[in-house]
Design an enzyme around this catalytic site. Structure first.
Site, PDB file in Angstrom:
ATOM      1  N   SER A  28      72.374 121.532 -22.032  1.00 22.41           N
ATOM      2  CA  SER A  28      73.435 122.553 -21.973  1.00 22.41           C
ATOM      3  C   SER A  28      72.874 123.937 -22.212  1.00 22.41           C
ATOM      4  CB  SER A  28      74.480 122.324 -23.071  1.00 22.41           C
ATOM      5  OG  SER A  28      74.949 121.031 -23.044  1.00 22.41           O
ATOM      6  N   HIS A  59      76.214 122.023 -16.803  1.00 27.01           N
ATOM      7  CA  HIS A  59      75.237 121.140 -16.180  1.00 27.01           C
ATOM      8  C   HIS A  59      75.414 121.162 -14.660  1.00 27.01           C
ATOM      9  CE1 HIS A  59      73.650 118.757 -19.677  1.00 27.01           C
ATOM     10  NE2 HIS A  59      74.689 119.324 -20.243  1.00 27.01           N
ATOM     11  N   HIS A  81      76.124 111.996 -19.002  1.00 31.02           N
ATOM     12  CA  HIS A  81      76.373 111.607 -20.397  1.00 31.02           C
ATOM     13  C   HIS A  81      77.304 110.402 -20.442  1.00 31.02           C
ATOM     14  CE1 HIS A  81      75.587 115.945 -20.270  1.00 31.02           C
ATOM     15  NE2 HIS A  81      75.065 115.832 -21.477  1.00 31.02           N
ATOM     16  N   TYR A  83      79.876 110.117 -22.317  1.00 33.73           N
ATOM     17  CA  TYR A  83      81.286 110.534 -22.432  1.00 33.73           C
ATOM     18  C   TYR A  83      81.923 110.853 -21.085  1.00 33.73           C
ATOM     19  CZ  TYR A  83      79.436 115.338 -22.262  1.00 33.73           C
ATOM     20  OH  TYR A  83      78.788 116.485 -21.891  1.00 33.73           O
ATOM     21  N   GLU A  84      81.095 111.022 -20.037  1.00 31.74           N
ATOM     22  CA  GLU A  84      81.661 111.282 -18.712  1.00 31.74           C
ATOM     23  C   GLU A  84      82.195 109.993 -18.087  1.00 31.74           C
ATOM     24  OE1 GLU A  84      79.265 114.402 -16.348  1.00 31.74           O
ATOM     25  OE2 GLU A  84      77.877 113.750 -17.891  1.00 31.74           O
ATOM     26  N   ALA A 111      71.135 120.619 -26.451  1.00 32.07           N
ATOM     27  CA  ALA A 111      71.803 121.412 -27.488  1.00 32.07           C
ATOM     28  C   ALA A 111      72.239 120.396 -28.540  1.00 32.07           C
ATOM     29  CB  ALA A 111      73.013 122.113 -26.899  1.00 32.07           C
ATOM     30  N   MET A 209      74.852 114.350 -28.014  1.00 28.11           N
ATOM     31  CA  MET A 209      75.472 113.328 -27.155  1.00 28.11           C
ATOM     32  C   MET A 209      74.593 112.935 -25.967  1.00 28.11           C
ATOM     33  SD  MET A 209      79.218 115.124 -27.011  1.00 28.11           S
ATOM     34  CE  MET A 209      79.897 115.978 -28.448  1.00 28.11           C
ATOM     35  N   SER A 210      73.297 113.190 -26.065  1.00 31.45           N
ATOM     36  CA  SER A 210      72.436 112.913 -24.897  1.00 31.45           C
ATOM     37  C   SER A 210      71.046 112.485 -25.340  1.00 31.45           C
ATOM     38  CB  SER A 210      72.331 114.182 -24.038  1.00 31.45           C
ATOM     39  OG  SER A 210      71.581 115.180 -24.723  1.00 31.45           O
ATOM     40  N   ASN A 233      74.654 124.950 -33.360  1.00 31.86           N
ATOM     41  CA  ASN A 233      75.735 125.090 -34.354  1.00 31.86           C
ATOM     42  C   ASN A 233      75.392 124.181 -35.525  1.00 31.86           C
ATOM     43  OD1 ASN A 233      76.439 122.924 -32.153  1.00 31.86           O
ATOM     44  ND2 ASN A 233      77.529 122.266 -33.985  1.00 31.86           N
ATOM     45  N   HIS A 245      82.535 124.360 -27.738  1.00 30.30           N
ATOM     46  CA  HIS A 245      81.532 124.337 -26.668  1.00 30.30           C
ATOM     47  C   HIS A 245      81.055 125.761 -26.368  1.00 30.30           C
ATOM     48  CE1 HIS A 245      79.272 122.645 -23.429  1.00 30.30           C
ATOM     49  NE2 HIS A 245      79.871 123.375 -22.520  1.00 30.30           N
TER      50      HIS A 245
HETATM   51  N1  HPA Z   1      77.586 117.389 -32.239  1.00 28.17           N
HETATM   52  C1  HPA Z   1      77.319 116.683 -31.126  1.00 28.17           C
HETATM   53  N2  HPA Z   1      76.775 117.209 -30.040  1.00 28.17           N
HETATM   54  C2  HPA Z   1      76.480 118.524 -30.061  1.00 28.17           C
HETATM   55  C3  HPA Z   1      76.726 119.329 -31.183  1.00 28.17           C
HETATM   56  C4  HPA Z   1      77.322 118.724 -32.342  1.00 28.17           C
HETATM   57  O1  HPA Z   1      77.583 119.368 -33.378  1.00 28.17           O
HETATM   58  N3  HPA Z   1      76.315 120.582 -30.875  1.00 28.17           N
HETATM   59  C5  HPA Z   1      75.815 120.537 -29.609  1.00 28.17           C
HETATM   60  N4  HPA Z   1      75.918 119.287 -29.113  1.00 28.17           N
END
Ligand code: HPA
Length: 270
Positions: A28, A59, A81, A83-84, A111, A209-210, A233, A245
């Site tokens: 990302s 993406h 991913h 989640y998709e 990320a 998540m990846s 973050n 996001h």
């Molecule tokens: N959690 C999960 N996936 C992420 C995060 C997070 O805090 N930040 C960026 N991708």
């Protein structure tokens, strides 16, 4: 997904963009790193047989081949991913295609949320190991012996020589990078504060998540893997502010130049 289907996708990809020994998967926010290469060739995933369309914001869905300092590199601009809603064998299809395109060294970027309290948004973290809390594996199902063994050893998924190259590159740049364990969570919800406390106790430094399915498939296929997280973050419950996001993309943008320069330096060493 069968080996023959993967082979057909790889043949179509090779005709469009050729082969290379090194590849990078852009997470990302890193999307336009491909613009920094020369003699670029592209192919959309949707133009390759067997590929689904990637739906995650930030993406694009394409392979890029390009050159930098005389070195040919393949780039996965966008990944799939869990989640998709994709099957895990579809998620690792591009990684297996890269293997068939001759890739030996694979750089995975993402990320991630900072779990380690010493981290700050904007930090870069080299991944030293992973924890898989999804309960899923892209290697479930009949083993594809053409790629690797039924029971892969994952004690060194993130290749020590590539980690050494990354440390050296950062040091030469005067860049201080973190190192740590990346925990793969299913998403698409960011985690709860309780989940973050749990994974910190389990030994995670970052969460996302990846990357882990990609790393598993690459390790199975005998590729060298380097993993780099941009801590966009702090994970849930650490700061008194919502996780969005937007924040993930903004922090990614803020340190994009540094992240790109680090990868450029690493590419010169491998
Ligand atoms: N959690 C999960 N996936 C992420 C995060 C997070 O805090 N930040 C960026 N991708």
């Amino acid at each position: 997904m069968t080996y023959e289907e993967i082979l057909r996708a790889a043949q179509a990809a090779e005709a469009a963009i050729g082969t290379a020994e090194t590849a990078i998967v852009l997470g990302s926010g890193l999307g336009d790193y491909g613009e920094t290469f020369e003699n670029v060739r592209r192919i959309k995933y949707t133009d390759l047989p067997g590929f689904p369309a990637s739906t995650a914001p930030g993406h694009a869905g394409e392979f890029i081949a390009g050159e930098k300092n005389g070195k040919r590199v393949l780039i996965m601009n966008g990944r799939f991913h869990m989640y998709e809603g994709f099957d895990l064998s579809q998620i690792v299809l591009p990684i297996r295609v890269l293997k068939l395109l001759g890739v030996k060294n694979l750089i995975l970027t993402n990320a991630a949320g900072g779990v380690n309290m010493d981290f700050r948004p904007g930090d870069l973290m080299m991944i030293t190991d992973y924890i898989n809390l999804t309960g899923k594996s892209p290697l479930t199902g009949p083993n594809m012996a053409e790629f690797g063994p039924r029971f892969p050893d994952v004690s060194h998924v993130f290749t020590p020589t590539l980690q050494a190259a990354c440390r050296e590159a950062a040091e030469q740049m005067g860049l201080s990078i973190k190192e740590g364990v990346y925990c793969w969570m299913p998403g698409p919800c960011y985690e709860t504060p309780a989940e973050i406390r749990m994974i910190r106790t389990l030994g995670a430094d970052a969460v996302g998540m990846s990357t882990v399915p990609d790393a598993m498939a690459a390790c199975h296929a005998g590729m060298n893997v380097l993993g780099l997280s941009c801590i966009t973050n702090m994970a849930a419950g650490i700061l008194d502010q919502p996780i969005t996001h937007q924040e993930v993309l903004e922090t990614g943008k803020r340190i994009q130049a540094e992240f790109r320069a680090l990868i450029d330096h690493i590419l010169e060493k491998i």
